[in-house]
Write a protein that holds these residues in place. Structure first.
Motif, PDB file in Angstrom:
ATOM      1  N   ALA A 121      60.128  17.532  22.926  1.00  0.00           N
ATOM      2  CA  ALA A 121      60.430  16.892  24.036  1.00  0.00           C
ATOM      3  C   ALA A 121      61.769  15.762  23.728  1.00  0.00           C
ATOM      4  O   ALA A 121      62.021  15.999  22.496  1.00  0.00           O
ATOM      5  CB  ALA A 121      59.328  15.963  24.579  1.00  0.00           C
ATOM      6  N   PRO A 122      62.612  15.559  24.488  1.00  0.00           N
ATOM      7  CA  PRO A 122      63.585  14.757  24.341  1.00  0.00           C
ATOM      8  C   PRO A 122      63.540  13.582  23.439  1.00  0.00           C
ATOM      9  O   PRO A 122      64.370  13.310  22.444  1.00  0.00           O
ATOM     10  CB  PRO A 122      64.087  14.089  25.600  1.00  0.00           C
ATOM     11  CG  PRO A 122      63.588  15.267  26.824  1.00  0.00           C
ATOM     12  CD  PRO A 122      62.387  15.600  26.187  1.00  0.00           C
ATOM     13  N   ALA A 123      62.428  12.948  23.535  1.00  0.00           N
ATOM     14  CA  ALA A 123      62.236  11.645  22.402  1.00  0.00           C
ATOM     15  C   ALA A 123      62.018  12.287  20.912  1.00  0.00           C
ATOM     16  O   ALA A 123      62.427  11.842  20.132  1.00  0.00           O
ATOM     17  CB  ALA A 123      61.050  10.801  23.014  1.00  0.00           C
ATOM     18  N   GLU A 124      61.137  13.187  20.928  1.00  0.00           N
ATOM     19  CA  GLU A 124      60.662  13.851  19.604  1.00  0.00           C
ATOM     20  C   GLU A 124      61.949  14.591  19.051  1.00  0.00           C
ATOM     21  O   GLU A 124      62.213  14.396  17.840  1.00  0.00           O
ATOM     22  CB  GLU A 124      59.505  14.696  19.932  1.00  0.00           C
ATOM     23  CG  GLU A 124      59.225  15.420  18.654  1.00  0.00           C
ATOM     24  CD  GLU A 124      58.143  16.708  18.616  1.00  0.00           C
ATOM     25  OE1 GLU A 124      57.940  17.123  17.464  1.00  0.00           O
ATOM     26  OE2 GLU A 124      57.972  16.895  19.850  1.00  0.00           O
ATOM     27  N   MET A 125      62.785  15.173  19.653  1.00  0.00           N
ATOM     28  CA  MET A 125      63.917  15.505  19.247  1.00  0.00           C
ATOM     29  C   MET A 125      64.957  14.645  18.794  1.00  0.00           C
ATOM     30  O   MET A 125      65.794  14.750  17.927  1.00  0.00           O
ATOM     31  CB  MET A 125      64.732  16.705  20.210  1.00  0.00           C
ATOM     32  CG  MET A 125      65.354  16.212  21.280  1.00  0.00           C
ATOM     33  SD  MET A 125      66.019  17.482  22.373  1.00  0.00           S
ATOM     34  CE  MET A 125      67.603  18.104  21.334  1.00  0.00           C
TER      35      MET A 125
END
Length: 275
Positions: A16-20
């Motif tokens: 997900a965007p936060a993880e990446m």
């Protein structure tokens, strides 16, 4: 100035965007290139941030905590039946996150139709301070550099640009020298990857490599340095989807090796960007 790099979402699409964003920070990237426009492709996660306030909040927190920035969002495709206003929520989110660009490609419709729709996408993006950068994709309706140039010259929008993907330029058999005559202001960023020199003749195999089996820069047969020499200095978004390497290494180690091999290649090739 030091070369800036962005981690493209397709490289670590399961994140997900936060993880990446956290992965990008630890691996040494300056930016992330996220996919908040859900395309409904088989097996593709839905990261439509405009429809998911919790995911958007997590993404904002990750950006604030790491200092990583959003460079671009994707993918604003042009296809038959498209109403470009469907991209407005993603553009609003992009502006909210400080993004610079919207990546676009053209997959269907007659020329008059796709010229009109691409122009509308540019017009919608302009109030948000976003460029709309067109990539030619060898399996799409606008498949070659010449076709993309035709779109940009005809539409003639001040915020329209050309995004060069190393894989696509090579697979379309375009000549890097043809980039020399194009306006420098068209180039806002490029996508970095490698692939086998042999160009597949079957569409299915072209898609497989494009989506699942690209290579570290310098590992394949594309003259990446030769293409980059034709482009002005700009951020490079590392888009190297490779399901086998990702599964073996895990997302963070894979993202780290993608940028480390890219840096090593650029240093070894001693290329000089065009002015």
């Amino acid at each position: 100035m030091a070369q800036e790099f962005s981690l493209a979402h397709l490289t670590v699409l399961g994140c997900a965007p936060a993880e990446m964003t956290y992965i990008a920070a630890r691996a040494g990237y300056d930016y992330v290139s996220i996919r908040p426009i859900f395309m409904g492709l088989p097996g593709e996660p839905n990261y439509a941030l405009a429809d998911n306030p919790q995911m958007l909040k997590q993404t904002k927190r990750a950006l604030a905590e790491t200092g990583v920035r959003v460079h671009d969002i994707e993918l604003a495709r042009v296809y038959e039946g498209l109403h470009p206003t469907k991209y407005l929520p993603a553009m609003e989110v992009a502006a909210e996150l400080g993004a610079k660009a919207v990546l676009s490609s053209i997959w269907g419709g007659e020329r008059e139709f796709y010229l009109e729709k691409f122009g509308e996408i540019c017009d919608l993006a302009k109030p948000f301070g976003l460029t709309v950068d067109l990539e030619c994709v060898p399996i799409a309706a606008v498949a070659t550099l010449a076709q993309a140039v035709d779109v940009l010259r005809t539409v003639n929008r001040s915020n329209a640009g050309l995004m060069v993907d190393m894989h696509h330029i090579h697979r379309a058999r375009d000549k890097p020298a043809d980039l020399d005559a194009l306006p420098r202001e068209w180039f806002h960023f490029a996508q970095l990857c490698d692939a086998p020199a042999e160009i597949p003749t079957e569409r299915a195999e072209m898609i497989r490599i494009m989506r699942e089996a690209r290579l570290y820069v310098g590992e394949g047969g594309i003259d990446v340095a030769g293409i980059l020499r034709r482009l002005p200095a700009a951020p490079l978004s590392i888009e190297i989807p490779n399901t086998t390497k990702l599964a073996t290494l895990g997302a963070e180690q894979y993202a780290r090796l993608c940028i480390e091999t890219a840096r090593s290649y650029l240093a070894a090739s001693a290329y000089r960007r065009a002015g």
